[in-house]
Design a protein around this motif. Structure first.
Motif, PDB file in Angstrom:
ATOM      1  N   ALA A  42       0.836  -1.202   0.000  1.00  0.00           N
ATOM      2  CA  ALA A  42       0.000   0.000   0.000  1.00  0.00           C
ATOM      3  C   ALA A  42       0.870   1.252   0.000  1.00  0.00           C
ATOM      4  CB  ALA A  42      -0.926  -0.002   1.206  1.00  0.00           C
ATOM      5  N   GLU A  43       1.931   1.254   0.805  1.00  0.00           N
ATOM      6  CA  GLU A  43       2.810   2.421   0.854  1.00  0.00           C
ATOM      7  C   GLU A  43       3.517   2.648  -0.477  1.00  0.00           C
ATOM      8  OE1 GLU A  43       4.101   2.646   5.542  1.00  0.00           O
ATOM      9  OE2 GLU A  43       5.065   1.147   4.243  1.00  0.00           O
ATOM     10  N   VAL A  44       3.983   1.587  -1.096  1.00  0.00           N
ATOM     11  CA  VAL A  44       4.652   1.754  -2.383  1.00  0.00           C
ATOM     12  C   VAL A  44       3.647   2.249  -3.426  1.00  0.00           C
ATOM     13  CG1 VAL A  44       4.492  -0.539  -3.497  1.00  0.00           C
ATOM     14  CG2 VAL A  44       6.560   0.816  -3.727  1.00  0.00           C
ATOM     15  N   GLY A  45       2.385   1.909  -3.278  1.00  0.00           N
ATOM     16  CA  GLY A  45       1.354   2.455  -4.162  1.00  0.00           C
ATOM     17  C   GLY A  45       1.215   3.961  -3.994  1.00  0.00           C
ATOM     18  N   PHE A  46       1.239   4.427  -2.748  1.00  0.00           N
ATOM     19  CA  PHE A  46       1.205   5.880  -2.499  1.00  0.00           C
ATOM     20  C   PHE A  46       2.439   6.558  -3.077  1.00  0.00           C
ATOM     21  CE2 PHE A  46      -1.774   4.936   1.063  1.00  0.00           C
ATOM     22  CZ  PHE A  46      -2.809   5.741   0.622  1.00  0.00           C
ATOM     23  N   PHE A  47       3.565   5.917  -2.935  1.00  0.00           N
ATOM     24  CA  PHE A  47       4.818   6.455  -3.471  1.00  0.00           C
ATOM     25  C   PHE A  47       4.689   6.681  -4.968  1.00  0.00           C
ATOM     26  CE2 PHE A  47       9.177   6.224  -4.958  1.00  0.00           C
ATOM     27  CZ  PHE A  47       9.864   6.964  -4.016  1.00  0.00           C
ATOM     28  N   ASN A  48       4.168   5.692  -5.671  1.00  0.00           N
ATOM     29  CA  ASN A  48       4.019   5.795  -7.119  1.00  0.00           C
ATOM     30  C   ASN A  48       2.953   6.801  -7.520  1.00  0.00           C
ATOM     31  OD1 ASN A  48       6.053   3.950  -7.574  1.00  0.00           O
ATOM     32  ND2 ASN A  48       4.660   2.215  -7.596  1.00  0.00           N
ATOM     33  N   SER A  49       2.009   7.070  -6.645  1.00  0.00           N
ATOM     34  CA  SER A  49       0.929   8.012  -6.950  1.00  0.00           C
ATOM     35  C   SER A  49       1.280   9.458  -6.624  1.00  0.00           C
ATOM     36  CB  SER A  49      -0.330   7.617  -6.162  1.00  0.00           C
ATOM     37  OG  SER A  49      -0.750   6.327  -6.524  1.00  0.00           O
ATOM     38  N   ALA A  50       2.357   9.689  -5.910  1.00  0.00           N
ATOM     39  CA  ALA A  50       2.698  11.044  -5.479  1.00  0.00           C
ATOM     40  C   ALA A  50       2.894  11.995  -6.656  1.00  0.00           C
ATOM     41  CB  ALA A  50       3.954  11.017  -4.606  1.00  0.00           C
ATOM     42  N   LEU A  51       3.605  11.549  -7.684  1.00  0.00           N
ATOM     43  CA  LEU A  51       3.833  12.411  -8.847  1.00  0.00           C
ATOM     44  C   LEU A  51       2.522  12.763  -9.537  1.00  0.00           C
ATOM     45  CD1 LEU A  51       6.932  10.575 -10.234  1.00  0.00           C
ATOM     46  CD2 LEU A  51       6.866  13.002  -9.734  1.00  0.00           C
ATOM     47  N   MET A  52       1.678  11.766  -9.738  1.00  0.00           N
ATOM     48  CA  MET A  52       0.402  12.020 -10.414  1.00  0.00           C
ATOM     49  C   MET A  52      -0.508  12.885  -9.552  1.00  0.00           C
ATOM     50  SD  MET A  52       0.734  10.739 -13.339  1.00  0.00           S
ATOM     51  CE  MET A  52       2.502  10.789 -13.368  1.00  0.00           C
ATOM     52  N   GLY A  53      -0.430  12.723  -8.250  1.00  0.00           N
ATOM     53  CA  GLY A  53      -1.222  13.559  -7.354  1.00  0.00           C
ATOM     54  C   GLY A  53      -0.822  15.022  -7.457  1.00  0.00           C
ATOM     55  N   GLY A  54       0.477  15.271  -7.513  1.00  0.00           N
ATOM     56  CA  GLY A  54       0.961  16.640  -7.680  1.00  0.00           C
ATOM     57  C   GLY A  54       0.491  17.239  -8.992  1.00  0.00           C
ATOM     58  N   SER A  55       0.583  16.468 -10.056  1.00  0.00           N
ATOM     59  CA  SER A  55       0.098  16.952 -11.355  1.00  0.00           C
ATOM     60  C   SER A  55      -1.400  17.205 -11.331  1.00  0.00           C
ATOM     61  CB  SER A  55       0.430  15.941 -12.460  1.00  0.00           C
ATOM     62  OG  SER A  55       1.799  15.950 -12.735  1.00  0.00           O
ATOM     63  N   LEU A  56      -2.123  16.319 -10.692  1.00  0.00           N
ATOM     64  CA  LEU A  56      -3.576  16.447 -10.643  1.00  0.00           C
ATOM     65  C   LEU A  56      -4.003  17.743  -9.972  1.00  0.00           C
ATOM     66  CD1 LEU A  56      -6.392  15.174 -11.066  1.00  0.00           C
ATOM     67  CD2 LEU A  56      -6.120  14.141  -8.805  1.00  0.00           C
ATOM     68  N   VAL A  57      -3.399  18.071  -8.841  1.00  0.00           N
ATOM     69  CA  VAL A  57      -3.819  19.278  -8.128  1.00  0.00           C
ATOM     70  C   VAL A  57      -3.368  20.559  -8.840  1.00  0.00           C
ATOM     71  CG1 VAL A  57      -3.898  18.115  -5.896  1.00  0.00           C
ATOM     72  CG2 VAL A  57      -1.850  19.392  -6.534  1.00  0.00           C
ATOM     73  N   MET A  58      -2.391  20.478  -9.739  1.00  0.00           N
ATOM     74  CA  MET A  58      -1.874  21.674 -10.388  1.00  0.00           C
ATOM     75  C   MET A  58      -2.315  21.841 -11.839  1.00  0.00           C
ATOM     76  SD  MET A  58      -0.281  24.459 -10.182  1.00  0.00           S
ATOM     77  CE  MET A  58       0.583  24.508  -8.640  1.00  0.00           C
ATOM     78  N   MET A  59      -2.856  20.816 -12.466  1.00  0.00           N
ATOM     79  CA  MET A  59      -3.089  20.853 -13.913  1.00  0.00           C
ATOM     80  C   MET A  59      -3.936  22.043 -14.358  1.00  0.00           C
ATOM     81  SD  MET A  59      -2.006  19.305 -16.615  1.00  0.00           S
ATOM     82  CE  MET A  59      -1.436  17.699 -16.136  1.00  0.00           C
ATOM     83  N   LEU A  60      -5.050  22.335 -13.706  1.00  0.00           N
ATOM     84  CA  LEU A  60      -5.887  23.461 -14.131  1.00  0.00           C
ATOM     85  C   LEU A  60      -5.166  24.784 -13.941  1.00  0.00           C
ATOM     86  CD1 LEU A  60      -9.403  22.341 -12.858  1.00  0.00           C
ATOM     87  CD2 LEU A  60      -8.535  22.329 -15.202  1.00  0.00           C
ATOM     88  N   THR A  61      -4.495  24.930 -12.830  1.00  0.00           N
ATOM     89  CA  THR A  61      -3.722  26.148 -12.582  1.00  0.00           C
ATOM     90  C   THR A  61      -2.589  26.275 -13.595  1.00  0.00           C
ATOM     91  OG1 THR A  61      -4.266  26.029 -10.240  1.00  0.00           O
ATOM     92  CG2 THR A  61      -2.385  27.404 -10.845  1.00  0.00           C
ATOM     93  N   ALA A  62      -1.954  25.158 -13.924  1.00  0.00           N
ATOM     94  CA  ALA A  62      -0.874  25.180 -14.915  1.00  0.00           C
ATOM     95  C   ALA A  62      -1.405  25.664 -16.260  1.00  0.00           C
ATOM     96  CB  ALA A  62      -0.247  23.795 -15.051  1.00  0.00           C
ATOM     97  N   GLY A  63      -2.560  25.167 -16.665  1.00  0.00           N
ATOM     98  CA  GLY A  63      -3.147  25.619 -17.923  1.00  0.00           C
ATOM     99  C   GLY A  63      -3.440  27.106 -17.914  1.00  0.00           C
ATOM    100  N   ALA A  64      -3.982  27.592 -16.812  1.00  0.00           N
ATOM    101  CA  ALA A  64      -4.277  29.022 -16.693  1.00  0.00           C
ATOM    102  C   ALA A  64      -2.994  29.847 -16.711  1.00  0.00           C
ATOM    103  CB  ALA A  64      -5.062  29.292 -15.412  1.00  0.00           C
ATOM    104  N   MET A  65      -1.946  29.333 -16.087  1.00  0.00           N
ATOM    105  CA  MET A  65      -0.667  30.059 -16.085  1.00  0.00           C
ATOM    106  C   MET A  65      -0.043  30.081 -17.483  1.00  0.00           C
ATOM    107  SD  MET A  65       0.883  28.978 -12.383  1.00  0.00           S
ATOM    108  CE  MET A  65       2.320  30.040 -12.454  1.00  0.00           C
ATOM    109  N   VAL A  66      -0.208  29.000 -18.232  1.00  0.00           N
ATOM    110  CA  VAL A  66       0.273  28.981 -19.607  1.00  0.00           C
ATOM    111  C   VAL A  66      -0.470  30.043 -20.415  1.00  0.00           C
ATOM    112  CG1 VAL A  66       0.330  27.612 -21.750  1.00  0.00           C
ATOM    113  CG2 VAL A  66       1.050  26.583 -19.588  1.00  0.00           C
ATOM    114  N   ASP A  67      -1.777  30.162 -20.203  1.00  0.00           N
ATOM    115  CA  ASP A  67      -2.554  31.183 -20.912  1.00  0.00           C
ATOM    116  C   ASP A  67      -2.106  32.590 -20.551  1.00  0.00           C
ATOM    117  OD1 ASP A  67      -4.104  29.419 -22.364  1.00  0.00           O
ATOM    118  OD2 ASP A  67      -5.735  29.396 -20.894  1.00  0.00           O
TER     119      ASP A  67
END
Length: 189
Positions: A42-67
């Motif tokens: 379970a912990e190694v699953g969280f480890f692998n999900s950390a990168l995608m979690g960071g992208s998930l919380v930032m993706m909309l803001t990243a798009g707005a910043m690109v604009d």
């Protein structure tokens, strides 16, 4: 302008490849990380999900910043941020510290995708955008293939932290190339 298109597309592709080495490569290191840190499945699953979690919380803001700021800043800043936090993994000894650092790398990883897409839309005429977008999107599987070929052997030889840090160095090289060679297209008012 036409002769510069392959270079500009190549830089957006390079940024996507470098970031994808980290985002696609980290899960490949799961058995090595699990053994090194004594993690449960379970912990190694969280480890692998950390990168995608960071992208998930930032993706909309990243798009707005690109604009608002343009794709050049996002290509450089996002790719460098992934590199910085991939290298920062070297300083982690605990599971939660590594998890946090990878989450922050994931935040940076949210930027190259909308930036590269906007680069294609800004530089290429409508009849070439599909092909250009297809080329740029190959950065994800190319980065994954490079990660699969390079990161596990590096991790076995020098440790998983060193393997990710070397991927981080590749991100800095890609960010520097974008800084030197990429420019935003002139957009009509």
């Amino acid at each position: 302008q036409t002769c510069a298109l392959p270079i500009l597309l190549g830089l957006a592709l390079l940024a996507q490849i470098a970031v994808s080495v980290i985002t696609q490569g980290t899960p490949l290191l799961a058995p090595i990380v699990q053994a090194d840190l004594g993690l449960t499945r379970a912990e190694v699953g969280f480890f692998n999900s950390a990168l995608m979690g960071g992208s998930l919380v930032m993706m909309l803001t990243a798009g707005a910043m690109v604009d608002s700021k343009g794709e050049r800043a996002a290509l450089i800043g996002g790719t460098a941020m992934v590199g910085l936090f991939a290298i920062a993994v070297l300083a982690t000894q605990q599971f939660y510290a590594a998890l946090g650092v990878l989450f922050l790398a994931g935040i940076g990883g949210a930027f190259p995708t909308p930036a590269g897409s906007k680069a294609v839309m800004g530089w290429f005429p409508p009849h070439q955008r599909g092909t250009a977008m297809g080329i740029r999107q190959t950065g994800i599987p190319i980065g994954g293939a490079i990660a699969a070929a390079v990161l596990p052997p590096l991790a076995l030889a020098a440790g998983w932290r060193t393997a990710l840090a070397l991927g981080g160095v590749a991100c800095f090289v890609a960010a520097a190339a974008c800084w030197l060679g990429y420019r935003n297209p002139e957009m009509p008012a």
